[in-house]
Write an enzyme that holds these catalytic residues in place. Structure first.
Site, mmCIF file in Angstrom:
data_model
loop_
_atom_site.group_PDB
_atom_site.id
_atom_site.type_symbol
_atom_site.label_atom_id
_atom_site.label_comp_id
_atom_site.label_asym_id
_atom_site.label_seq_id
_atom_site.Cartn_x
_atom_site.Cartn_y
_atom_site.Cartn_z
ATOM 1 N N ASP A 140 33.505 4.956 15.601
ATOM 2 C CA ASP A 140 34.015 4.013 14.618
ATOM 3 C C ASP A 140 34.212 4.736 13.281
ATOM 4 O O ASP A 140 33.411 5.594 12.904
ATOM 5 C CB ASP A 140 32.971 2.898 14.453
ATOM 6 C CG ASP A 140 33.385 1.830 13.474
ATOM 7 O OD1 ASP A 140 34.253 1.026 13.820
ATOM 8 O OD2 ASP A 140 32.823 1.800 12.353
ATOM 9 N N GLU A 153 27.619 18.478 26.969
ATOM 10 C CA GLU A 153 26.413 18.595 27.820
ATOM 11 C C GLU A 153 26.456 17.566 28.940
ATOM 12 O O GLU A 153 25.850 17.739 29.983
ATOM 13 C CB GLU A 153 25.147 18.286 26.999
ATOM 14 C CG GLU A 153 24.689 19.356 26.054
ATOM 15 C CD GLU A 153 23.567 18.804 25.143
ATOM 16 O OE1 GLU A 153 22.757 17.963 25.601
ATOM 17 O OE2 GLU A 153 23.540 19.213 23.969
HETATM 18 C C1 GLC Z 1 35.962 -0.275 12.131
HETATM 19 C C2 GLC Z 1 35.824 -1.410 13.111
HETATM 20 C C3 GLC Z 1 35.779 -2.703 12.357
HETATM 21 C C4 GLC Z 1 34.575 -2.672 11.445
HETATM 22 C C5 GLC Z 1 34.608 -1.443 10.537
HETATM 23 C C6 GLC Z 1 33.298 -1.239 9.863
HETATM 24 O O1 GLC Z 1 37.160 -0.307 11.454
HETATM 25 O O2 GLC Z 1 36.852 -1.348 14.064
HETATM 26 O O3 GLC Z 1 35.737 -3.815 13.194
HETATM 27 O O4 GLC Z 1 34.523 -3.835 10.670
HETATM 28 O O5 GLC Z 1 34.868 -0.280 11.257
HETATM 29 O O6 GLC Z 1 32.332 -0.800 10.778
#
Ligand code: GLC
Length: 538
Positions: free
Chosen positions: A203, A261
């Site tokens: 993310d 790994e």
């Molecule tokens: C990313 C995710 C989103 C979230 C953001 C903060 O963009 O896809 O849903 O709110 O990160 O973690």
């Protein structure tokens, strides 16, 4: 040309499950891990290879799981670690791989790390987050902004300092300049890899590092309204100091070493002013991310020119990296509405999927897009997304693409026996999976055929891509692979019939592809509204 088996993920299809909204098996109105396990047969039948599950870790759910309070446990709302182990075992038994969502850039304010960090200026975790003294006039240390609105700095009364948050104030930003933070993240990754996960979605992957000197971001030369609403001042800055820092590259190499790994794969979510450049950089060299996607095809612009420009630009810059093209996910309005406005959603859903599956790169599909679901209309009183609450009504947030899946045409679309956390859209219930199941021409059955057919076409998974000039709204490209006949791909993204004259001196024969309307007579292809045509070139 055969491809090393280690590159299997380049031929794969990723399917994103947003667990809150997939299937609820315990009647609390929120989807759960057992619900995903229950639907793994459906997922396997769809024909996808990897399921990316959005965060299901312990969390106060201020950002619906993207605010993690324990990286190594399942939130009771979603189930238990045992449930997750059963999910993995079942997935593997039906030939599906599991990818978890790691939110490394920030955690929840409730995470014990932050609770300790904010307790004093000299505790062992004091430097695990991005803390800064106020300016002499009491203001935050610099001009950085939060993606979700307002300053990126929040005052903490005990430390008498500000802490940084790129997203909500309840999502403090971890300080990746601290080697212990990096190590903690790699350890949590290992925890899940040891449990058998096959990959990870990273993310907000550009957000890990910030400029240590806390320099002000400059004013944007071009205001970015593609990734954030123009009601959000975030787009007014060039984000050169608060994210996209060079230190991230060596860190991604460390992530890759851990993944290697376990023979696991990764896909990064790249949010950046010039996202294609970072997608290219982060996936180059085979020693960082495997794949990356950006918001470039998640915008409102559905013109063929826009799609072509993104894919061509990426190709020009990428060298040996690899893209994933995503046209829908849990952060943006559903593609059948965003791009398909004013058109028949069933037809548009099919052509969008066929187009996505024909581009060069690993497609990432979003749950419900195989059913051509449209954006749900969630009234203000029911809105859950804090991002939407802040910017309402100019920007309504992300709830409209997060409403629960309608599995049947029964109460609540068979999603829950309780009260769903967001309403199940009546129009989705009418087009529920069970209804589509019995209709050969449904988006669902089309998606199954299209995915199965793509597997038989190495040009589409391994071939090169070359665009052809075509008048809007036709997207035209050719996929070529040594030793195979090239495939011409034509998609009418508009709502009226059009024709396309095939390039001279090349004959073409329509492929027995799975049912896109479109036909050729004397070198002229007729593409009805939302039609497509895939043919061999002589
Ligand atoms: C990313 C995710 C989103 C979230 C953001 C903060 O963009 O896809 O849903 O709110 O990160 O973690």
């Amino acid at each position: 040309m055969t491809r090393p088996s280690s590159l299997w993920w380049q031929e794969a299809i990723i399917y994103q499950v947003y667990p809150r909204s997939y299937l609820d098996t315990n009647g609390d109105g929120v989807g759960d891990l057992n619900g995903i396990t229950d639907r793994l047969d459906y997922i396997a039948q769809l024909g996808v290879d990897i399921v990316w599950i959005s965060p299901f870790f312990k969390s106060p759910m201020k950002d619906f799981g993207y605010d993690i309070a324990d990286y190594c446990d399942v939130d009771p709302m979603f189930g238990t670690l045992d449930d997750f182990d059963r999910l993995i075992a079942k997935a593997h038994s039906v030939g599906v791989k599991i990818m978890i969502d790691q939110v490394m850039s920030h955690c929840s304010e409730r995470h014990p790390w932050f609770v300790e960090s904010r307790s004093s200026r000299d505790n062992p975790k004091a430097d695990w987050f991005v803390w800064a003294d106020p300016k002499p006039d009491g203001n935050p240390p610099n001009n950085w902004l939060s993606v979700f609105g307002g300053s990126a700095w929040q005052w903490d009364a005990r430390r008498k300092q500000y802490y940084m948050h790129n997203f909500l104030t309840s999502q403090p930003d971890l300080n990746f300049h601290n080697p212990e933070v990096q190590q903690a993240m790699l350890d949590s990754l290992r925890f899940w890899l040891r449990r058998g996960v096959d990959g990870v979605r990273l993310d907000a992957v550009t957000f890990h590092f910030h400029d240590k000197a806390l320099r002000d971001n400059p004013v944007a030369t071009v205001r970015d309204t593609s990734t954030v609403t123009d009601a959000n001042p975030y787009g007014m800055q060039a984000h050169v100091y608060d994210k996209c820092r060079p230190e991230n590259v060596p860190f991604l190499r460390r992530v890759r070493e851990v993944l290697d790994e376990f023979n696991a794969v990764s896909i990064g979510e790249v949010g950046a002013d010039d996202a294609l450049a970072f997608m290219a950089e982060y996936t180059a060299g085979g020693d960082k991310l495997h794949m990356a996607y950006s918001f470039n095809l998640l915008t409102e612009d559905s013109s063929a020119r826009h799609i072509r420009t993104q894919v061509e630009d990426f190709k020009r810059r990428v060298k040996d990296g690899w893209a994933s093209w995503s046209v829908g996910n849990h952060d943006v309005p559903r593609v059948a509405t965003r791009w398909g406005k004013g058109k028949d959603p069933r037809a548009f859903g099919k052509v969008a999927l066929a187009m996505q599956l024909s581009l060069k790169g690993t497609p990432t599909l979003y749950q419900g897009d195989e059913l051509a679901f449209t954006e749900a209309d969630v009234p203000y009183e029911l809105i859950q997304d804090p991002y939407g609450i802040t910017f309402w009504p100019e920007f309504k947030g992300r709830d409209g693409c997060r409403t629960p899946i309608a599995w049947t045409d029964g109460p609540n679309g068979g999603f829950t026996t309780g009260t769903p956390w967001l309403p199940v859209a009546p129009e989705h219930i009418a087009a529920a999976a069970s209804v589509q199941e019995t209709d050969v021409d449904s988006p669902l059955n089309f998606a199954r055929r299209m995915i199965a057919w793509r597997r038989t076409m190495p040009q589409l998974t391994r071939g090169d891509i070359e665009f052809l000039d075509a008048p809007e709204p036709v997207l035209a490209f050719r996929r070529t692979l040594a030793g195979e006949r090239s495939v011409l791909c034509l998609f009418n993204l508009g709502g009226s019939d059009v024709t396309f004259t095939l390039p001279q001196a090349r004959g073409a024969a329509k492929l027995p592809q799975p049912g896109l309307p479109g036909d050729v007579v004397d070198g002229v292809v007729t593409l009805p509204a939302c039609g497509g045509w895939l043919g061999y070139e002589a």
